[in-house]
Structure formats: C-alpha cells, structure tokens
Motif scaffolding. Structure first.
Motif, PDB file in Angstrom:
ATOM      1  N   GLY A 185      20.632  62.084  39.391  1.00 17.91           N
ATOM      2  CA  GLY A 185      19.582  61.080  39.456  1.00 17.91           C
ATOM      3  C   GLY A 185      19.953  59.831  38.694  1.00 17.91           C
ATOM      4  O   GLY A 185      20.841  59.846  37.832  1.00 17.91           O
ATOM      5  N   ALA A 186      19.284  58.739  39.034  1.00 23.11           N
ATOM      6  CA  ALA A 186      19.502  57.465  38.338  1.00 23.11           C
ATOM      7  C   ALA A 186      18.216  56.663  38.357  1.00 23.11           C
ATOM      8  O   ALA A 186      17.437  56.729  39.312  1.00 23.11           O
ATOM      9  N   ILE A 187      18.001  55.899  37.290  1.00 26.87           N
ATOM     10  CA  ILE A 187      16.841  55.010  37.161  1.00 26.87           C
ATOM     11  C   ILE A 187      17.346  53.644  36.734  1.00 26.87           C
ATOM     12  O   ILE A 187      18.128  53.535  35.776  1.00 26.87           O
ATOM     13  N   TYR A 188      16.916  52.616  37.452  1.00 26.35           N
ATOM     14  CA  TYR A 188      17.289  51.240  37.101  1.00 26.35           C
ATOM     15  C   TYR A 188      16.026  50.407  36.917  1.00 26.35           C
ATOM     16  O   TYR A 188      15.104  50.476  37.724  1.00 26.35           O
ATOM     17  N   GLU A 189      16.000  49.635  35.826  1.00 27.37           N
ATOM     18  CA  GLU A 189      14.945  48.645  35.615  1.00 27.37           C
ATOM     19  C   GLU A 189      15.588  47.327  35.209  1.00 27.37           C
ATOM     20  O   GLU A 189      16.442  47.298  34.321  1.00 27.37           O
ATOM     21  N   GLY A 190      15.163  46.259  35.882  1.00 31.16           N
ATOM     22  CA  GLY A 190      15.706  44.948  35.568  1.00 31.16           C
ATOM     23  C   GLY A 190      15.115  44.374  34.293  1.00 31.16           C
ATOM     24  O   GLY A 190      14.320  45.015  33.597  1.00 31.16           O
ATOM     25  N   ASP A 191      15.514  43.150  33.969  1.00 31.69           N
ATOM     26  CA  ASP A 191      14.979  42.472  32.792  1.00 31.69           C
ATOM     27  C   ASP A 191      13.457  42.391  32.874  1.00 31.69           C
ATOM     28  O   ASP A 191      12.891  42.151  33.943  1.00 31.69           O
ATOM     29  N   ARG A 192      12.810  42.552  31.708  1.00 31.92           N
ATOM     30  CA  ARG A 192      11.346  42.447  31.629  1.00 31.92           C
ATOM     31  C   ARG A 192      10.978  41.635  30.405  1.00 31.92           C
ATOM     32  O   ARG A 192      11.687  41.661  29.406  1.00 31.92           O
ATOM     33  N   TYR A 193       9.864  40.957  30.485  1.00 30.47           N
ATOM     34  CA  TYR A 193       9.368  40.225  29.326  1.00 30.47           C
ATOM     35  C   TYR A 193       8.535  41.152  28.452  1.00 30.47           C
ATOM     36  O   TYR A 193       7.821  42.026  28.942  1.00 30.47           O
ATOM     37  N   ALA A 194       8.636  40.920  27.133  1.00 35.23           N
ATOM     38  CA  ALA A 194       7.913  41.746  26.170  1.00 35.23           C
ATOM     39  C   ALA A 194       6.738  41.012  25.555  1.00 35.23           C
ATOM     40  O   ALA A 194       6.067  41.563  24.678  1.00 35.23           O
ATOM     41  N   ASN A 195       6.487  39.769  25.986  1.00 35.66           N
ATOM     42  CA  ASN A 195       5.302  39.047  25.508  1.00 35.66           C
ATOM     43  C   ASN A 195       4.809  38.128  26.617  1.00 35.66           C
ATOM     44  O   ASN A 195       5.536  37.787  27.557  1.00 35.66           O
ATOM     45  N   THR A 196       3.554  37.728  26.528  1.00 37.13           N
ATOM     46  CA  THR A 196       2.933  36.944  27.603  1.00 37.13           C
ATOM     47  C   THR A 196       3.519  35.547  27.728  1.00 37.13           C
ATOM     48  O   THR A 196       3.489  34.961  28.819  1.00 37.13           O
ATOM     49  N   SER A 197       4.052  34.993  26.649  1.00 38.57           N
ATOM     50  CA  SER A 197       4.629  33.654  26.705  1.00 38.57           C
ATOM     51  C   SER A 197       6.062  33.659  27.246  1.00 38.57           C
ATOM     52  O   SER A 197       6.683  32.604  27.387  1.00 38.57           O
ATOM     53  N   ASN A 198       6.595  34.854  27.561  1.00 38.14           N
ATOM     54  CA  ASN A 198       7.917  35.014  28.188  1.00 38.14           C
ATOM     55  C   ASN A 198       9.064  34.497  27.329  1.00 38.14           C
ATOM     56  O   ASN A 198      10.073  34.008  27.852  1.00 38.14           O
ATOM     57  N   THR A 199       8.956  34.625  26.014  1.00 36.39           N
ATOM     58  CA  THR A 199      10.040  34.204  25.123  1.00 36.39           C
ATOM     59  C   THR A 199      10.883  35.375  24.633  1.00 36.39           C
ATOM     60  O   THR A 199      11.968  35.171  24.093  1.00 36.39           O
ATOM     61  N   ILE A 200      10.399  36.605  24.804  1.00 38.49           N
ATOM     62  CA  ILE A 200      11.119  37.803  24.375  1.00 38.49           C
ATOM     63  C   ILE A 200      11.438  38.648  25.601  1.00 38.49           C
ATOM     64  O   ILE A 200      10.545  38.991  26.380  1.00 38.49           O
ATOM     65  N   THR A 201      12.720  38.968  25.773  1.00 35.67           N
ATOM     66  CA  THR A 201      13.175  39.689  26.958  1.00 35.67           C
ATOM     67  C   THR A 201      13.743  41.052  26.581  1.00 35.67           C
ATOM     68  O   THR A 201      14.471  41.188  25.592  1.00 35.67           O
ATOM     69  N   LYS A 202      13.405  42.052  27.392  1.00 42.58           N
ATOM     70  CA  LYS A 202      14.040  43.370  27.283  1.00 42.58           C
ATOM     71  C   LYS A 202      15.085  43.466  28.387  1.00 42.58           C
ATOM     72  O   LYS A 202      14.786  43.242  29.564  1.00 42.58           O
ATOM     73  N   ASP A 203      16.308  43.793  28.016  1.00 37.84           N
ATOM     74  CA  ASP A 203      17.419  43.790  28.960  1.00 37.84           C
ATOM     75  C   ASP A 203      17.278  44.891  30.010  1.00 37.84           C
ATOM     76  O   ASP A 203      16.637  45.922  29.780  1.00 37.84           O
ATOM     77  N   SER A 204      17.931  44.668  31.142  1.00 40.21           N
ATOM     78  CA  SER A 204      17.978  45.672  32.206  1.00 40.21           C
ATOM     79  C   SER A 204      18.794  46.881  31.743  1.00 40.21           C
ATOM     80  O   SER A 204      19.595  46.796  30.815  1.00 40.21           O
ATOM     81  N   TYR A 205      18.594  47.998  32.407  1.00 41.63           N
ATOM     82  CA  TYR A 205      19.358  49.202  32.073  1.00 41.63           C
ATOM     83  C   TYR A 205      19.435  50.126  33.283  1.00 41.63           C
ATOM     84  O   TYR A 205      18.618  50.054  34.212  1.00 41.63           O
ATOM     85  N   THR A 206      20.433  50.994  33.256  1.00 42.19           N
ATOM     86  CA  THR A 206      20.563  52.077  34.234  1.00 42.19           C
ATOM     87  C   THR A 206      20.764  53.378  33.474  1.00 42.19           C
ATOM     88  O   THR A 206      21.653  53.478  32.628  1.00 42.19           O
ATOM     89  N   ARG A 207      19.912  54.350  33.776  1.00 37.44           N
ATOM     90  CA  ARG A 207      20.031  55.666  33.140  1.00 37.44           C
ATOM     91  C   ARG A 207      20.406  56.689  34.201  1.00 37.44           C
ATOM     92  O   ARG A 207      19.820  56.726  35.286  1.00 37.44           O
ATOM     93  N   VAL A 208      21.391  57.541  33.895  1.00 34.35           N
ATOM     94  CA  VAL A 208      21.862  58.560  34.826  1.00 34.35           C
ATOM     95  C   VAL A 208      21.500  59.938  34.281  1.00 34.35           C
ATOM     96  O   VAL A 208      21.697  60.218  33.088  1.00 34.35           O
ATOM     97  N   ASP A 209      20.974  60.798  35.155  1.00 32.16           N
ATOM     98  CA  ASP A 209      20.597  62.162  34.790  1.00 32.16           C
ATOM     99  C   ASP A 209      21.339  63.158  35.673  1.00 32.16           C
ATOM    100  O   ASP A 209      21.734  62.837  36.809  1.00 32.16           O
ATOM    101  N   PHE A 210      21.519  64.362  35.157  1.00 29.88           N
ATOM    102  CA  PHE A 210      22.234  65.402  35.886  1.00 29.88           C
ATOM    103  C   PHE A 210      21.521  66.735  35.694  1.00 29.88           C
ATOM    104  O   PHE A 210      20.907  66.995  34.649  1.00 29.88           O
ATOM    105  N   GLY A 211      21.599  67.593  36.708  1.00 31.08           N
ATOM    106  CA  GLY A 211      21.025  68.924  36.587  1.00 31.08           C
ATOM    107  C   GLY A 211      21.760  69.929  37.451  1.00 31.08           C
ATOM    108  O   GLY A 211      22.457  69.565  38.405  1.00 31.08           O
TER     109      GLY A 211
END
Length: 706
Positions: free
Chosen positions: A629-655
C-alpha cells in the motif's frame, strides 16, 4: 496509567461474555437444522473481494452503485482486517477524498472533499447520526461507506463534502466464534472476540456479541519520559428476531470505555519547522480523557407486500467525557527561553443524542415508468451540559513538568443545558425511464427548534435534489446530480473564545457533480470518476486571538463569506486479475475562500491539491498472500493565512498473511509494516496541533475461527 482511572467492566459485559461463550460451545450442534433458512455464513478472514455492489446509505436503500447518481466509496471489512485497522482514521486512509485533521483529545477529525465533518452531523451508524467526539470502534463494522457530496435531502444537517456511514456487523444463523490478538512493536495489545449464531432451533432468533480489550502504548512521550497510554474496552450485543414471515426486529447495544492521556500534537514555527523533538508531548503527564459512549436502540423491518417495505428505528446515545486538561498555550511559547504556559481545567461533558427514522419504500409502475419511491422522516433530539473547574495560567519550562493542580469539576455547578429538536420529512423517487435512462428527484422539509427564548434560534428549510443516470453500455454508467445542504448551528462553545456563547446562523451550500462508473473483469472491478463543484456560504472559522489584558482568550470564532471547492477524483475497487485485488483512489482539489473579508483567495487548512492512496493484495497461493500500500498527500497549509506549509509526503506500507488449519480450526497469521521507509511527515491539524507521522512500526496478529 498515571492520572487515569482504572478501567471499569460493567455487569452487562460479563453477561455478554457468558452468552458468547455459550454460543461458541454449542456450535457443533448446528447440524442441518438451519439448512432451509437464508443466512449469511461467516467464514472467518476468508480471501474476499474488495468490491461492494451497493451502499445502503447513499439512497437509503439497497440500490446498486451503478444506478446511484453519486460518487460513493465502500471500504469493506476485508481491507480493514488486512490493515489491522484500530481506528476509523486508518480505515478512511483508503479513500483519498477524505483528509485527516487533528487527533488531539483522543478523537479524530476528518474533512471530505476539503470540508470538515461536524461531530454531530457528519457521521452515521447504520444510517442514523451519531455523536462523534471519540474514536469510533471499527471492530463492530462490516464496511464503511464514504458518501460524497451534499446528502442533506435524506439526512438533514450535514456538511457539503458528504457523510461517513458506518455499517455494523449483523447476527447470522450460522453459529461461529472468532478470537484474535494483535500486538505492535510498542508493546500495544488488542484482544478480540466475535461470536454469534442462532439462539433457538429454527434460527428465528439470532445473536451476535463482540468484545474488545485494547491497551495501546503511544510512540510519543511526555517530557519526564512517561509513556502516553490508552486503555479501551468495547462490548457490543445484537439480538435479531423474525416476527412471522413479514417482519424482523433488531435490538442492539454497544458500550465503549476509552481512557487515555492527552497529546495536543506538535507545534510548528513560522517556517513550518517542528518545535522540539518529534516525539515530544507538550501536555503534562497528569492530563487525561475518560470517555464512556453507550448506544442502545432497535430497528424494525416490515414487508407490507412484495413491493412495499417499512423500516423504522431509534437509537439513544449517552456520551460522557471527563477531560482533565493541561491545555498548553502555543501563544505563550518563548523560543529563546524554552518556556510556555498551560491553562489547566477539569471539565465534564454530558451529551444525550436521540435519533429516529421511519422509511416507507415502494416499487410500482405508472405506464412504462418503473418507480422506486421513498417517503420518510428522521430527526435528532439533542441535549448537552458542561461542568468545568478552571485553573490559572501557569508558566512551564520544557523538560520540567509541574504538579497536578487541585481541580475538581464536582466542586462547581453545571452550566445551563443546550437543547434542540430537529426533524425532516423527505420524498425521493428513482424513476427508470427505459434501459438506458434513470431519473432521481427528491425534496426535503427541515425544521430545527432550539430550547431558548430567542425566535432567531428556530430555522427551517426546503432542500431539493436531482440526478440523472445514462447507461450507454451494460457495464457503463454516466451520471449527473445537483443537491443542496443545510447546516443549522447552535452557539460558540469555548470559554477561551472571544465570542463564546454567541449564536451562529445556518450554513448553506449547493453542489454539482458529473461522473462515470465502469465495471470490468466480468463485474469484479469497479472504476469510478467524478467532477464536483461545491459552494458553501456563511462559513464559520476560528482565528487566533491575543489580548495581553485577557491572556486566557486565544481564539475568535466568526461567520463570514463563501468557500468554493471543485475538483475531480478517480477510484478503482475489486479484482484486477485472477490473484490481484486493488483498492485505489486519487483526488485533485482546487479549494479557496471567496467573498471573504480577510481570507479571499486563501486556501483552507489541510486541503492538499493532490492526494492518492492504494492498497493491493496478491495471492501467491490459496493460503499465502502479500499486501502493498501507499498513501500520498501533497503540500498543505497549516494556518488560515497560508504562511505555514506542511510538505508533501509518500508513505509505503507492506503486509503478508498466511492461512492454515489446526485441529479443524481456521487460523490466520498476519504481519504488517507501516511506513516501510521510515518517512518523516506531518499529518493533519493546524500549526499548533499537528499530528506527527509515526516512524516505521510493526504489527503481528493471529486469528482463529471455530
């Protein structure tokens, strides 16, 4: 656990355990006596398909997804089992239109198509709204339906992004017992028992009991090195009665006792960097939450004729929560000295949530038109009361925890209760015009009555819904729909908010959606695609607030402007080959505030432009399978004024899983690795309550089905 009361086991659970054990012991006596009774047979964790053909919550009936003019994702039990899901959040990672918010206070917050789901109106259990200020137990669920787009025509109050409908496991005629245990590398354990079957000779009375005991050790820890622990117990009991040949009565009860320390999440600086260590908890080790959630209700299904059915149901939910909170204050943090402040309190919340519904469905012909008509009513009777003993603002230095303050909510009087009664009446008709065309029309009348002296606290609305389905090929559907939503509001409920106690106006929205659904591989694989455009008006936002004269006030809730979300999404669920199964989706989202006095053109918090997920299973043999499995989320803002950004990431899972028989018992062994490549990432939540992605972790489970 320090500061957390000892778990309480009520007598009813001990009785349930005794009944469960008795059913399991009698299973060998089933013989052939139920052969003539139609039933669902439980076969343990058999290799099931990922595809579900219907979603009962979408149109309040068993209508094929290909005939439903709406985007719906169904996450089946087999996927939850393969992922060893312990929370609803882990289940919902299987649909990219759902994004996670904060996890503080031992609960989860989600957004659907970028719109946050309300705790009181965004979640359904078997089609009825449930209060959702806690971690919903996933062990009692057979599937989760993600119903996308406004659904207010059928359910009333709900956000424009959609609803989450949790469908519970039901009693079966076949007697069975399944026990399991899973552990992780933090030392967490979860024990499960799921048992049931016929309770009399002819199978007209059936029961099912589920018991869960979980002790979870979180990976983040308090500043004195103490672990954050969670202690959870779940008991669920259903009894189903056949009343002659025409009616079925289901009586159900479940109770969750969930106690944990508090972890508000991580803090980010103005550049989006994490303040302190990634495993550092800002709360104090004596802070805790103690939740008891209890549901009891009944559902009656009556076949009036071959083509007419009446369904009625009622559920009473009692929800009690004690929150002894250290309440760390981000706005008091001093980067140079490492000091911040806490604003402790002891609070008790008491909710009572009564829901009811009655649906009359009929299928008939008028000329050459085939009608599937639904006429119904549903509603909520809500009551809430809070008691709070407040402390004072207290300075804290990182690494130097302070003593637990002398606070006790019992020492103060309870506040005035907040109450409302809400109901709606709806009419829906799915009309089959010919083999290619279907038309959906519907309308609802809503009424909300608050128990206050102000006439402004009452509101009503009329909500339409239209949809059309075109089927050019036997395996292809093209659809379009228009719908509206209406969200009555109560009042601001936060003593640290400048506008605490102010009444809020209803929030409205309208949405368009067009899409297509295609079945491949002889109907085993469902492909979906949709474009949506949703506008929400009179939105409610909570902003940061600072006043040196009143340091305990840290937020201001206001109502202003519009919010428009448009985008497209694609999904695939089912069998893509003889041995390959897949569940995958992706969403592109263009979201912004419009016509807003201060935020026009800004993007809402936690709304990535792109998100995607995939979970697959490949069967190497009849007994051995692997998952990736894999999960991807792009960049997101962490405040309403859009001055703080959380970076994108990809997480991989296995079973991987292996199934075998041991002395006539089906045994499943499973091994999972989450975050295989140990990726550092930030999850949902604002800059002052962000979820820190967990490092690589391992899970092992064993399940035996008798």
């Amino acid at each position: 656990m320090n500061g957390v009361p000892v778990l309480k086991l009520s007598p009813i659970f001990l009785a349930m355990l005794a009944v469960s054990t008795n059913v399991a012991a009698e299973q060998e006596q089933t013989g052939d006596q139920y052969a003539a009774v139609e039933s669902m047979v439980v076969t343990g964790n058999a290799f099931n398909d990922y595809k579900n053909g219907a979603a009962t919550g979408a149109l309040r009936g068993d209508i094929d997804l290909m005939d439903t003019p709406q985007s719906v994702a169904v996450i089946p039990e087999i996927v939850m089992d393969e992922q060893l899901a312990t929370t609803l959040g882990k289940v919902l990672t299987n649909d990219s239109s759902v994004t996670a918010g904060t996890k503080k206070w031992n609960r989860e917050v989600f957004s659907l198509r970028g719109f946050e789901l309300n705790s009181g109106t965004g979640y359904l259990k078997d089609g009825q709204q449930v209060w959702s200020h806690y971690m919903h137990p996933v062990e009692i669920l057979e599937r989760v339906e993600v119903i996308k787009g406004p659904s207010s025509m059928l359910y009333g109050q709900s956000a424009p992004g959609g609803l989450i409908n949790m469908v519970t496991k039901k009693p079966t005629v076949e007697r069975f017992a399944e026990v399991g245990v899973d552990i992780d590398d933090q030392g967490s354990t979860r024990y499960q028992l799921d048992t049931g079957g016929a309770l009399n000779d002819d199978g007209s009375i059936r029961g099912r009991a589920i018991l869960v005991k979980q002790d979870e050790n979180m990976w983040r820890e308090y500043q004195d090195g103490e672990e954050n622990e969670r202690d959870r117990f779940l008991g669920s009991l259903q009894v189903e009665f056949d009343i002659g040949d025409m009616a079925t009565l289901n009586v159900h009860y479940d109770r969750t006792e969930d106690e944990a320390g508090i972890d508000v999440g991580g803090w980010l600086d103005d550049d989006g960097n994490l303040i302190g260590k990634d495993d550092q908890i800002w709360d104090q080790p004596w802070a805790f939450i103690d939740i008891t959630a209890q549901n009891i209700g009944a559902d009656l299904h009556l076949d009036l004729t071959n083509n007419m059915q009446l369904k009625m149901g009622y559920n009473n939910q009692q929800f009690e929560r004690q929150r002894f909170d250290s309440s760390p204050q981000y706005n008091q943090y001093n980067a140079e000295t490492g000091e911040y402040a806490i604003n402790p309190f002891d609070r008790f919340d008491d909710w009572e949530y009564n829901t009811f519904y009655a649906d009359l469905s009929a299928q008939f012909m008028t000329g050459n038109l085939d009608h599937q008509l639904l006429f119904g009513a549903n509603g909520v009777d809500y009551r809430y009361q809070q008691t709070r003993d407040r402390g004072s603002l207290t300075p804290v230095t990182i690494g130097e925890p302070i003593a637990k303050p002398d606070l006790n909510y019992h020492s103060v009087e309870a506040g005035d209760p907040s109450e409302y009664f809400y109901y709606g009446v709806y009419l829906q008709d799915l009309i089959t015009i010919n083999e290619q065309w279907k038309l959906l029309v519907g309308v609802r009348y809503d009424d909300l009555d608050r128990d206050t002296d102000s006439s402004n606290d009452d509101s009503d609305s009329v909500l339409p819904r239209f949809g059309v389905v075109y089927q050019p090929l036997a395996n292809t559907t093209i659809y379009a729909n228009y719908s509206e939503s209406f969200e009555p509001q109560t009042e601001v409920n936060d003593v640290n908010d400048v506008n605490d106690g102010d009444n809020l106006d209803p929030v409205t929205s309208e949405a368009w959606e067009v899409g297509s659904k295609v079945e491949l591989f002889e109907g085993h694989l469902l492909l979906t695609g949709a474009y949506f455009d949703i506008t929400k008006k009179d939105i409610i936002l909570t902003h940061d607030y600072s006043d040196p004269a009143n340091p305990e006030l840290d937020s201001r809730t206001s109502q202003d402007g519009e919010q428009q979300h448009k985008g497209f999404e694609f999904g695939a669920q089912g069998r893509a080959g003889e041995k390959l199964f897949v569940s995958a989706s992706t969403m592109y989202l263009d979201a912004e505030y419009t016509n807003h006095t201060t935020l026009e053109g800004k993007r809402p918090i936690d709304t990535p432009e792109w998100s995607a997920n995939a979970w697959t299973r490949y069967e190497l043999t009849d007994a051995l399978a692997v998952n990736l499995g894999a999960i991807y989320e792009g960049d997101r803002y962490a405040n309403t004024s859009n001055t703080i950004t959380k970076d994108s990431y990809t997480r991989v899972d296995f079973g991987a899983s292996y199934k075998f028989k041991f002395t006539n018992t089906d045994v499943d062994l499973r091994f999972n690795v989450e975050n295989v490549f140990d990726t550092d990432y930030l999850g949902g939540g604002d800059y002052d309550e962000v979820t820190i992605g967990e490092e690589r972790n391992f899970n092992v489970s064993i399940t035996a089905a008798f």
